[in-house]
Design a protein around this motif. Structure first.
Motif, PDB file in Angstrom:
ATOM      1  N   ARG A 316       1.097  -1.335  -0.378  1.00 47.45           N
ATOM      2  CA  ARG A 316       0.314   0.055   0.209  1.00 47.45           C
ATOM      3  C   ARG A 316       1.219   1.197   0.061  1.00 47.45           C
ATOM      4  NH1 ARG A 316      -3.114   3.012   3.674  1.00 47.45           N
ATOM      5  NH2 ARG A 316      -5.065   3.433   2.907  1.00 47.45           N
ATOM      6  N   VAL A 317       0.568   2.294  -0.949  1.00 45.34           N
ATOM      7  CA  VAL A 317       1.065   3.613  -0.611  1.00 45.34           C
ATOM      8  C   VAL A 317       0.512   5.352  -0.817  1.00 45.34           C
ATOM      9  CG1 VAL A 317       2.619   5.069  -2.300  1.00 45.34           C
ATOM     10  CG2 VAL A 317       2.908   2.255  -2.549  1.00 45.34           C
ATOM     11  N   VAL A 318       0.512   5.947  -0.392  1.00 46.71           N
ATOM     12  CA  VAL A 318      -0.513   6.917   0.202  1.00 46.71           C
ATOM     13  C   VAL A 318       0.478   7.713  -0.254  1.00 46.71           C
ATOM     14  CG1 VAL A 318      -1.857   8.807   1.545  1.00 46.71           C
ATOM     15  CG2 VAL A 318      -1.585   5.241   1.763  1.00 46.71           C
ATOM     16  N   PHE A 319      -0.106   9.161  -1.360  1.00 46.47           N
ATOM     17  CA  PHE A 319       1.257  10.437  -1.419  1.00 46.47           C
ATOM     18  C   PHE A 319      -0.244  10.912  -1.568  1.00 46.47           C
ATOM     19  CE2 PHE A 319      -0.075   8.328  -5.871  1.00 46.47           C
ATOM     20  CZ  PHE A 319      -0.449   9.738  -6.582  1.00 46.47           C
ATOM     21  N   ALA A 320       0.443  12.336  -1.583  1.00 50.54           N
ATOM     22  CA  ALA A 320      -0.177  13.952  -1.264  1.00 50.54           C
ATOM     23  C   ALA A 320      -0.090  14.344  -3.057  1.00 50.54           C
ATOM     24  CB  ALA A 320      -0.418  14.927  -0.576  1.00 50.54           C
ATOM     25  N   LEU A 321       0.607  14.895  -4.565  1.00 51.72           N
ATOM     26  CA  LEU A 321       0.855  14.887  -4.954  1.00 51.72           C
ATOM     27  C   LEU A 321       1.335  13.613  -6.077  1.00 51.72           C
ATOM     28  CD1 LEU A 321       0.223  17.677  -6.536  1.00 51.72           C
ATOM     29  CD2 LEU A 321       2.880  18.330  -5.549  1.00 51.72           C
ATOM     30  N   PHE A 327      10.713  17.255 -14.563  1.00 50.50           N
ATOM     31  CA  PHE A 327      12.346  16.278 -14.707  1.00 50.50           C
ATOM     32  C   PHE A 327      12.151  15.246 -15.439  1.00 50.50           C
ATOM     33  CE2 PHE A 327      13.005  18.168 -10.543  1.00 50.50           C
ATOM     34  CZ  PHE A 327      13.249  19.415 -10.987  1.00 50.50           C
ATOM     35  N   VAL A 328      10.885  14.241 -14.985  1.00 45.90           N
ATOM     36  CA  VAL A 328      10.462  13.393 -15.406  1.00 45.90           C
ATOM     37  C   VAL A 328       9.592  13.195 -15.122  1.00 45.90           C
ATOM     38  CG1 VAL A 328      13.207  12.312 -15.724  1.00 45.90           C
ATOM     39  CG2 VAL A 328      10.772  11.765 -13.674  1.00 45.90           C
ATOM     40  N   ASP A 329       9.151  12.542 -16.593  1.00 50.85           N
ATOM     41  CA  ASP A 329       7.549  11.430 -16.578  1.00 50.85           C
ATOM     42  C   ASP A 329       7.267  10.552 -15.788  1.00 50.85           C
ATOM     43  OD1 ASP A 329       5.001  11.766 -16.931  1.00 50.85           O
ATOM     44  OD2 ASP A 329       4.648  11.487 -19.328  1.00 50.85           O
ATOM     45  N   GLY A 330       6.909  10.348 -14.146  1.00 51.67           N
ATOM     46  CA  GLY A 330       7.378   9.307 -14.061  1.00 51.67           C
ATOM     47  C   GLY A 330       6.542   8.364 -13.257  1.00 51.67           C
ATOM     48  N   ARG A 331       5.224   8.956 -14.473  1.00 50.72           N
ATOM     49  CA  ARG A 331       4.016   7.954 -13.946  1.00 50.72           C
ATOM     50  C   ARG A 331       3.849   6.606 -12.892  1.00 50.72           C
ATOM     51  NH1 ARG A 331       4.281   4.678 -17.507  1.00 50.72           N
ATOM     52  NH2 ARG A 331       2.290   3.655 -17.622  1.00 50.72           N
ATOM     53  N   GLY A 332       4.110   6.875 -11.705  1.00 45.07           N
ATOM     54  CA  GLY A 332       4.471   6.104 -10.296  1.00 45.07           C
ATOM     55  C   GLY A 332       3.517   4.836  -9.614  1.00 45.07           C
ATOM     56  N   ALA A 333       2.347   6.010 -10.085  1.00 45.23           N
ATOM     57  CA  ALA A 333       0.967   5.446  -9.378  1.00 45.23           C
ATOM     58  C   ALA A 333       0.680   4.712 -10.405  1.00 45.23           C
ATOM     59  CB  ALA A 333       0.405   6.637  -9.486  1.00 45.23           C
ATOM     60  N   GLU A 334       1.105   4.982 -12.000  1.00 42.92           N
ATOM     61  CA  GLU A 334       0.295   4.055 -12.317  1.00 42.92           C
ATOM     62  C   GLU A 334       1.361   2.317 -12.312  1.00 42.92           C
ATOM     63  OE1 GLU A 334       0.278   6.417 -13.370  1.00 42.92           O
ATOM     64  OE2 GLU A 334      -1.217   7.810 -14.172  1.00 42.92           O
ATOM     65  N   LEU A 335       2.394   2.236 -12.480  1.00 44.02           N
ATOM     66  CA  LEU A 335       3.046   1.037 -12.405  1.00 44.02           C
ATOM     67  C   LEU A 335       2.920   0.745 -11.119  1.00 44.02           C
ATOM     68  CD1 LEU A 335       6.515   3.446 -13.476  1.00 44.02           C
ATOM     69  CD2 LEU A 335       5.072   1.264 -15.003  1.00 44.02           C
ATOM     70  N   GLY A 340       0.232  -4.912  -8.443  1.00 44.35           N
ATOM     71  CA  GLY A 340      -0.615  -4.877  -7.828  1.00 44.35           C
ATOM     72  C   GLY A 340      -0.234  -3.926  -6.028  1.00 44.35           C
ATOM     73  N   VAL A 341      -0.113  -3.643  -6.304  1.00 48.97           N
ATOM     74  CA  VAL A 341      -0.102  -1.745  -5.004  1.00 48.97           C
ATOM     75  C   VAL A 341      -1.130  -1.076  -4.605  1.00 48.97           C
ATOM     76  CG1 VAL A 341       1.167  -0.429  -3.982  1.00 48.97           C
ATOM     77  CG2 VAL A 341       2.050  -2.241  -4.917  1.00 48.97           C
ATOM     78  N   GLU A 342      -2.062  -1.190  -3.208  1.00 53.60           N
ATOM     79  CA  GLU A 342      -3.124  -0.524  -3.201  1.00 53.60           C
ATOM     80  C   GLU A 342      -2.478   1.514  -3.332  1.00 53.60           C
ATOM     81  OE1 GLU A 342      -6.790   1.184   0.434  1.00 53.60           O
ATOM     82  OE2 GLU A 342      -5.464  -0.586  -0.047  1.00 53.60           O
ATOM     83  N   VAL A 343      -2.090   1.778  -4.458  1.00 58.94           N
ATOM     84  CA  VAL A 343      -2.382   3.327  -4.291  1.00 58.94           C
ATOM     85  C   VAL A 343      -3.110   3.924  -4.195  1.00 58.94           C
ATOM     86  CG1 VAL A 343      -1.050   5.120  -5.787  1.00 58.94           C
ATOM     87  CG2 VAL A 343      -0.853   2.588  -6.075  1.00 58.94           C
ATOM     88  N   VAL A 344      -3.315   5.429  -3.084  1.00 58.81           N
ATOM     89  CA  VAL A 344      -3.923   6.338  -2.805  1.00 58.81           C
ATOM     90  C   VAL A 344      -3.964   7.437  -2.466  1.00 58.81           C
ATOM     91  CG1 VAL A 344      -5.570   6.519  -0.383  1.00 58.81           C
ATOM     92  CG2 VAL A 344      -5.233   4.233  -0.652  1.00 58.81           C
TER      93      VAL A 344
END
Length: 361
Positions: A316-321, A327-335, A340-344
């Motif tokens: 599980r990962v929780v972030f604000a922004l 600098f880069v186009d990260g797409r971390g949440a989608e990855l 299989g990680v719950e992203v909030v």
């Protein structure tokens, strides 16, 4: 309009968990300083709820006592005291009770119940979720629940509480006939899923324990702490200031880190995870709170924070922004979600992250 108000339970009990003794006299559990604290909390709320038995037993007035706080509420366009709310299955309430003496009252009861104040018929039985939905529709955003035993039990077992203020008096009652804080029941918080303690405060000889109960409030607590952590980051013209905290399933902090913590180019999630044994079994139930979306692309390190989180097995990962494409186009949440990680995402806290990084944004 939210589906229900923020629900704060307030209670004072003995060391062995009793709200009162079994005599006809009211047991004094608190002190003047703690009563003033409760008054301050009352003044911050839109409504105060007690069960019908509390009205019969204690005859509470449920008013804001401080004149200064009443004046402040009026200046804000609010009534001097919050709306008083009760729930009754029988409707057996004394119309001369102090509850009905002043201010606005709402009584939630089955159809046909005749009581002072505005009666809201609820059909054959009174449903807490329906009560909260009706209060939200009336503009109640913050509800304080002051008991008693049955009411506290009902809110807690239904999982309809966001916060608990529990003041502990320094003595024992030791009488099983006396009313307890709660009845027996199946509570969402147990040995494997615990409430989050965010404050312990001595108020004279009384100890206040403040717990967060709902997952949304626990997430906001830890994410705010991660944002505060990001203010420690050394300045950089080529990287954001980010804070990260890893918390296990019991609500205990495992590690924390921030960008460039050691003076290098490490990211916050990387710095926090580096302090943990990759084989630590607690990671399998942990949440990582990061002020900024974990990176999905990176030039300064061989592994991205997204890859590190997936490798650690954190579910599980929780972030604000979302990471801006500065600098880069990260797409971390989608990855992460694809892994299989719950992203909030809590975008209401994003302005604080932007403020920390205002020179880059």
């Amino acid at each position: 309009m939210t589906s229900r108000p923020y629900v704060l339970l307030s209670c004072a009990s003995s060391l062995d968990g009793y709200l009162d003794d079994a005599t006809d006299r009211r047991l004094v559990l608190s002190n003047d300083a703690d009563w003033d604290r409760v008054d301050e909390v009352r003044a911050s709320c839109d409504a105060i709820l007690v069960g019908a038995n509390t009205i019969r037993r204690d005859n509470p007035r449920l008013l804001v006592r401080s004149a200064a706080r009443r004046r402040r509420r009026v200046a804000e366009g609010r009534p001097e005291s919050p709306v008083k709310v009760t729930i009754t299955a029988s409707g057996d309430l004394d119309p001369s009770a102090a509850f009905f003496a002043t201010g606005e009252q709402l009584v939630y009861a089955p159809d046909g119940t005749a009581t002072p104040g505005e009666t809201v018929p609820m059909g054959e039985r009174v449903d807490l979720a329906a009560v909260l939905a009706d209060l939200a529709g009336r503009g109640v955003a913050r509800l304080m629940v002051e008991g008693g035993t049955g009411t506290h039990t009902a809110f807690l077992t239904a999982g309809l509480a966001d916060e608990l203020h529990l003041a502990i008096a320094p003595f024992f009652v030791g009488d099983s006939d006396a009313p307890r804080f709660v009845h027996d029941g199946r509570f969402p918080w147990h040995a494997e899923h615990r409430a989050t303690l965010v404050e312990i405060r001595a108020i004279g000889n009384v100890a206040l324990h403040r717990y967060l109960l709902s997952q949304s409030e626990v997430d906001r607590h830890w994410l705010r702490a991660a944002i505060e952590l990001s203010t420690r980051c050394p300045p950089s013209e080529t990287a954001f200031a980010v804070g990260a905290i890893v918390v296990d399933a019991h609500g205990d902090e495992l590690a924390r880190g921030w960008s460039r913590e050691s003076g290098g180019t490490e990211h916050a999630e990387e710095a926090a995870l580096a302090k943990l044994d990759p084989a630590d079994p607690r990671l399998a139930g942990a949440t990582i709170y990061s002020s900024l979306e974990p990176c999905g692309r990176r030039a300064s390190r061989p592994r991205t924070c997204t890859e590190l989180i997936l490798a650690a097995g954190i579910p599980r990962v929780v972030f604000a922004l979302r990471e801006p494409p500065t600098f880069v186009d990260g797409r971390g949440a989608e990855l992460l979600a694809a892994g299989g990680v719950e992203v909030v995402e809590l975008p209401d806290l994003a302005p604080a992250v932007r403020e920390v990084n205002r020179e880059l944004l």
